[in-house]
Scaffold this motif. Structure first.
Motif, PDB file in Angstrom:
ATOM      1  N   VAL A  74     -16.888 -39.975  38.421  1.00 32.29           N
ATOM      2  CA  VAL A  74     -17.123 -39.918  36.976  1.00 32.29           C
ATOM      3  C   VAL A  74     -18.437 -40.642  36.699  1.00 32.29           C
ATOM      4  O   VAL A  74     -18.644 -41.759  37.189  1.00 32.29           O
ATOM      5  CB  VAL A  74     -15.994 -40.595  36.177  1.00 32.29           C
ATOM      6  CG1 VAL A  74     -16.257 -40.475  34.676  1.00 32.29           C
ATOM      7  CG2 VAL A  74     -14.638 -40.002  36.545  1.00 32.29           C
ATOM      8  N   TYR A  75     -19.309 -40.015  35.942  1.00 33.12           N
ATOM      9  CA  TYR A  75     -20.534 -40.712  35.536  1.00 33.12           C
ATOM     10  C   TYR A  75     -20.664 -40.664  34.022  1.00 33.12           C
ATOM     11  O   TYR A  75     -20.100 -39.799  33.357  1.00 33.12           O
ATOM     12  CB  TYR A  75     -21.775 -40.132  36.220  1.00 33.12           C
ATOM     13  CG  TYR A  75     -22.152 -38.723  35.856  1.00 33.12           C
ATOM     14  CD1 TYR A  75     -23.160 -38.470  34.933  1.00 33.12           C
ATOM     15  CD2 TYR A  75     -21.519 -37.626  36.457  1.00 33.12           C
ATOM     16  CE1 TYR A  75     -23.528 -37.174  34.619  1.00 33.12           C
ATOM     17  CE2 TYR A  75     -21.881 -36.332  36.147  1.00 33.12           C
ATOM     18  CZ  TYR A  75     -22.886 -36.107  35.225  1.00 33.12           C
ATOM     19  OH  TYR A  75     -23.244 -34.824  34.913  1.00 33.12           O
ATOM     20  N   LEU A  88     -17.829 -33.219  30.332  1.00 37.40           N
ATOM     21  CA  LEU A  88     -17.844 -32.009  31.156  1.00 37.40           C
ATOM     22  C   LEU A  88     -17.082 -32.252  32.447  1.00 37.40           C
ATOM     23  O   LEU A  88     -17.335 -33.240  33.147  1.00 37.40           O
ATOM     24  CB  LEU A  88     -19.292 -31.618  31.461  1.00 37.40           C
ATOM     25  CG  LEU A  88     -19.564 -30.275  32.142  1.00 37.40           C
ATOM     26  CD1 LEU A  88     -19.114 -29.122  31.249  1.00 37.40           C
ATOM     27  CD2 LEU A  88     -21.050 -30.145  32.472  1.00 37.40           C
ATOM     28  N   HIS A  89     -16.134 -31.365  32.763  1.00 40.95           N
ATOM     29  CA  HIS A  89     -15.436 -31.378  34.040  1.00 40.95           C
ATOM     30  C   HIS A  89     -16.025 -30.272  34.912  1.00 40.95           C
ATOM     31  O   HIS A  89     -16.057 -29.104  34.498  1.00 40.95           O
ATOM     32  CB  HIS A  89     -13.934 -31.145  33.841  1.00 40.95           C
ATOM     33  CG  HIS A  89     -13.206 -32.338  33.306  1.00 40.95           C
ATOM     34  ND1 HIS A  89     -13.485 -32.884  32.063  1.00 40.95           N
ATOM     35  CD2 HIS A  89     -12.207 -33.097  33.843  1.00 40.95           C
ATOM     36  CE1 HIS A  89     -12.691 -33.929  31.872  1.00 40.95           C
ATOM     37  NE2 HIS A  89     -11.910 -34.076  32.920  1.00 40.95           N
ATOM     38  N   ILE A  90     -16.466 -30.614  36.105  1.00 37.56           N
ATOM     39  CA  ILE A  90     -17.197 -29.673  36.955  1.00 37.56           C
ATOM     40  C   ILE A  90     -16.450 -29.479  38.267  1.00 37.56           C
ATOM     41  O   ILE A  90     -16.051 -30.456  38.926  1.00 37.56           O
ATOM     42  CB  ILE A  90     -18.613 -30.184  37.247  1.00 37.56           C
ATOM     43  CG1 ILE A  90     -19.342 -30.515  35.940  1.00 37.56           C
ATOM     44  CG2 ILE A  90     -19.417 -29.164  38.052  1.00 37.56           C
ATOM     45  CD1 ILE A  90     -20.521 -31.435  36.116  1.00 37.56           C
ATOM     46  N   THR A  91     -16.244 -28.226  38.648  1.00 40.08           N
ATOM     47  CA  THR A  91     -15.635 -27.882  39.926  1.00 40.08           C
ATOM     48  C   THR A  91     -16.571 -26.943  40.688  1.00 40.08           C
ATOM     49  O   THR A  91     -17.609 -26.518  40.168  1.00 40.08           O
ATOM     50  CB  THR A  91     -14.273 -27.202  39.728  1.00 40.08           C
ATOM     51  OG1 THR A  91     -14.486 -25.918  39.113  1.00 40.08           O
ATOM     52  CG2 THR A  91     -13.347 -28.050  38.863  1.00 40.08           C
ATOM     53  N   LYS A  92     -16.188 -26.618  41.887  1.00 43.22           N
ATOM     54  CA  LYS A  92     -17.006 -25.737  42.721  1.00 43.22           C
ATOM     55  C   LYS A  92     -17.257 -24.398  42.043  1.00 43.22           C
ATOM     56  O   LYS A  92     -18.324 -23.800  42.193  1.00 43.22           O
ATOM     57  CB  LYS A  92     -16.308 -25.530  44.076  1.00 43.22           C
ATOM     58  CG  LYS A  92     -17.129 -24.744  45.083  1.00 43.22           C
ATOM     59  CD  LYS A  92     -16.417 -24.686  46.432  1.00 43.22           C
ATOM     60  CE  LYS A  92     -17.276 -23.960  47.463  1.00 43.22           C
ATOM     61  NZ  LYS A  92     -16.606 -23.949  48.794  1.00 43.22           N
ATOM     62  N   GLU A  93     -16.277 -23.919  41.278  1.00 39.14           N
ATOM     63  CA  GLU A  93     -16.409 -22.625  40.612  1.00 39.14           C
ATOM     64  C   GLU A  93     -17.489 -22.625  39.534  1.00 39.14           C
ATOM     65  O   GLU A  93     -17.957 -21.565  39.113  1.00 39.14           O
ATOM     66  CB  GLU A  93     -15.069 -22.225  39.987  1.00 39.14           C
ATOM     67  CG  GLU A  93     -14.007 -21.792  41.002  1.00 39.14           C
ATOM     68  CD  GLU A  93     -13.508 -22.945  41.857  1.00 39.14           C
ATOM     69  OE1 GLU A  93     -13.474 -24.090  41.353  1.00 39.14           O
ATOM     70  OE2 GLU A  93     -13.156 -22.701  43.038  1.00 39.14           O
ATOM     71  N   ASP A  94     -17.906 -23.809  39.075  1.00 39.86           N
ATOM     72  CA  ASP A  94     -18.926 -23.900  38.030  1.00 39.86           C
ATOM     73  C   ASP A  94     -20.349 -23.864  38.570  1.00 39.86           C
ATOM     74  O   ASP A  94     -21.305 -23.736  37.797  1.00 39.86           O
ATOM     75  CB  ASP A  94     -18.738 -25.196  37.227  1.00 39.86           C
ATOM     76  CG  ASP A  94     -17.415 -25.239  36.493  1.00 39.86           C
ATOM     77  OD1 ASP A  94     -17.087 -24.239  35.826  1.00 39.86           O
ATOM     78  OD2 ASP A  94     -16.700 -26.251  36.613  1.00 39.86           O
ATOM     79  N   TYR A 113     -18.499 -35.648  33.857  1.00 37.83           N
ATOM     80  CA  TYR A 113     -19.422 -36.364  32.989  1.00 37.83           C
ATOM     81  C   TYR A 113     -18.621 -36.814  31.786  1.00 37.83           C
ATOM     82  O   TYR A 113     -18.109 -35.989  31.025  1.00 37.83           O
ATOM     83  CB  TYR A 113     -20.576 -35.456  32.555  1.00 37.83           C
ATOM     84  CG  TYR A 113     -21.367 -36.015  31.387  1.00 37.83           C
ATOM     85  CD1 TYR A 113     -21.990 -37.253  31.474  1.00 37.83           C
ATOM     86  CD2 TYR A 113     -21.469 -35.299  30.198  1.00 37.83           C
ATOM     87  CE1 TYR A 113     -22.705 -37.774  30.402  1.00 37.83           C
ATOM     88  CE2 TYR A 113     -22.177 -35.815  29.115  1.00 37.83           C
ATOM     89  CZ  TYR A 113     -22.793 -37.048  29.230  1.00 37.83           C
ATOM     90  OH  TYR A 113     -23.494 -37.559  28.157  1.00 37.83           O
ATOM     91  N   GLU A 114     -18.479 -38.124  31.618  1.00 33.15           N
ATOM     92  CA  GLU A 114     -17.668 -38.689  30.542  1.00 33.15           C
ATOM     93  C   GLU A 114     -18.598 -39.228  29.447  1.00 33.15           C
ATOM     94  O   GLU A 114     -19.179 -40.319  29.574  1.00 33.15           O
ATOM     95  CB  GLU A 114     -16.766 -39.801  31.080  1.00 33.15           C
ATOM     96  CG  GLU A 114     -15.910 -40.489  30.032  1.00 33.15           C
ATOM     97  CD  GLU A 114     -15.146 -39.505  29.160  1.00 33.15           C
ATOM     98  OE1 GLU A 114     -15.467 -39.414  27.963  1.00 33.15           O
ATOM     99  OE2 GLU A 114     -14.244 -38.809  29.692  1.00 33.15           O
ATOM    100  N   ALA A 115     -18.724 -38.483  28.363  1.00 34.02           N
ATOM    101  CA  ALA A 115     -19.676 -38.823  27.307  1.00 34.02           C
ATOM    102  C   ALA A 115     -19.275 -40.056  26.517  1.00 34.02           C
ATOM    103  O   ALA A 115     -20.118 -40.647  25.815  1.00 34.02           O
ATOM    104  CB  ALA A 115     -19.847 -37.631  26.370  1.00 34.02           C
ATOM    105  N   ASP A 116     -18.003 -40.459  26.601  1.00 29.96           N
ATOM    106  CA  ASP A 116     -17.561 -41.654  25.872  1.00 29.96           C
ATOM    107  C   ASP A 116     -17.838 -42.941  26.646  1.00 29.96           C
ATOM    108  O   ASP A 116     -17.676 -44.039  26.085  1.00 29.96           O
ATOM    109  CB  ASP A 116     -16.068 -41.568  25.564  1.00 29.96           C
ATOM    110  CG  ASP A 116     -15.758 -40.521  24.511  1.00 29.96           C
ATOM    111  OD1 ASP A 116     -16.659 -40.206  23.710  1.00 29.96           O
ATOM    112  OD2 ASP A 116     -14.624 -40.004  24.497  1.00 29.96           O
ATOM    113  N   ALA A 117     -18.229 -42.829  27.907  1.00 32.34           N
ATOM    114  CA  ALA A 117     -18.579 -44.002  28.717  1.00 32.34           C
ATOM    115  C   ALA A 117     -20.084 -44.192  28.633  1.00 32.34           C
ATOM    116  O   ALA A 117     -20.846 -43.572  29.367  1.00 32.34           O
ATOM    117  CB  ALA A 117     -18.132 -43.817  30.163  1.00 32.34           C
ATOM    118  N   CYS A 118     -20.521 -45.043  27.714  1.00 34.40           N
ATOM    119  CA  CYS A 118     -21.950 -45.126  27.376  1.00 34.40           C
ATOM    120  C   CYS A 118     -22.570 -46.442  27.834  1.00 34.40           C
ATOM    121  O   CYS A 118     -21.978 -47.516  27.678  1.00 34.40           O
ATOM    122  CB  CYS A 118     -22.148 -45.001  25.874  1.00 34.40           C
ATOM    123  SG  CYS A 118     -21.544 -43.454  25.165  1.00 34.40           S
TER     124      CYS A 118
END
Length: 291
Positions: free
Chosen positions: A108-109, A135-141, A195-200
């Motif tokens: 997680v970033y 955003l959650h990202i997997t190989k399919e993305d 990608y965690e947009a709330d972790a700033c």
């Protein structure tokens, strides 16, 4: 929590205080200092619960040093910050840990917000790169996202230890982008990157043209050497999209001189990247002939 430092005396005390004030407190904090010649180590030692590891400056590299520190840590999840990344609020750690409720998440970033002194162009680049939507990202993305699928940053990141060890950890040595390369390995191994947009955190740079050239040269070298794990994803389209977004934003804000400076800045980025890419190709070709 792992924090690499070098001459961080002006900021490390505030950073450690911010971490100690988090609603979800880190079980341990490890500072890896590359032989600072200011008061960094003295300041760290005033925090008895912080573990200080001192290394020779020549021994630091982005992958190997972080790998060593992670293996010195004890938790099931290991967080990384840079010395100049300040949590934007007391919920930073709680927010960056939240996605790990999904057992498929390996990395997680967080989101980087510009400093008060950031140039107008830098503010727009940050808002383009680090958006308000998670955003959650997997190989399919990967086919749809291209190089953006591998965008991750150890400026503010957290890793699941079992996943990290499964894919072999950071490379050693690696000059830069160790976070991007391990993100690619996670995705190719079936893990999820978030990608965690709330972790700033508050983090930005006003690089000189020379610094931009050097930074992008090193990135060009390393990305070219790792095209196999990056699925040959092109950088050009993403770069042009960022430039267009930033120039339009500067125009709307009336920053005409800043737009001109940004165009020159992009020239240094492009030339540095191309030079690094070409040098890496020559090195790889020479190495191939030698085998």
């Amino acid at each position: 929590m792992v924090i690499p430092t070098l001459n961080a005396a002006s900021m490390i005390a505030d950073l450690l205080k911010a971490l100690e004030d988090q609603t979800l407190k880190p079980d341990e904090i490890i500072v890896v200092d590359s032989s600072s010649n200011d008061q960094t180590q003295d300041i760290v030692c005033k925090h008895p619960d912080v573990k200080l590891i001192a290394i020779d400056r020549k021994d630091f590299n982005h992958g190997g040093t972080r790998d060593m520190a992670l293996r010195e840590s004890k938790g099931d999840f290991v967080l990384f910050l840079t010395q100049d990344a300040m949590p934007a609020n007391a919920q930073y750690i709680a927010n960056i840990m939240r996605p790990f409720d999904d057992e498929h998440v390996a990395l997680v970033y967080g989101r980087q917000l510009p400093r008060d002194d950031a140039r107008a162009a830098e503010r727009l680049v940050r808002s383009y790169t680090y958006r308000a939507q998670s955003l959650h990202i997997t190989k399919e993305d990967i086919p749809d996202l291209g190089i953006r699928a591998f965008r991750a940053t150890d400026v503010c990141a957290a890793y699941r230890r079992t996943a990290y060890l499964e894919v072999g950890g950071f490379e050693n040595p690696v000059l830069t982008n160790e976070d991007m390369f391990i993100a690619a390995r996670f995705l190719n191994a079936g893990w999820t990157v978030v990608y965690e947009a709330d972790a700033c955190v508050v983090h930005s740079h006003n690089f000189t043209f020379r610094q931009q050239y050097k930074r992008n040269y090193i990135q060009g070298v390393e990305i070219e050497k790792h095209q196999d794990i990056l699925d040959d994803a092109p950088l050009t389209g993403e770069g042009l999209s960022m430039v267009t977004y930033t120039l339009k934003g500067l125009a709307r804000q009336g920053h005409i001189l800043e737009a001109g400076r940004f165009i020159i800045d992009c020239g240094f980025r492009f030339v540095g990247n191309r030079k690094g890419t070409m040098d890496a190709r020559r090195e790889l070709k020479h190495a191939g002939k030698s085998e």
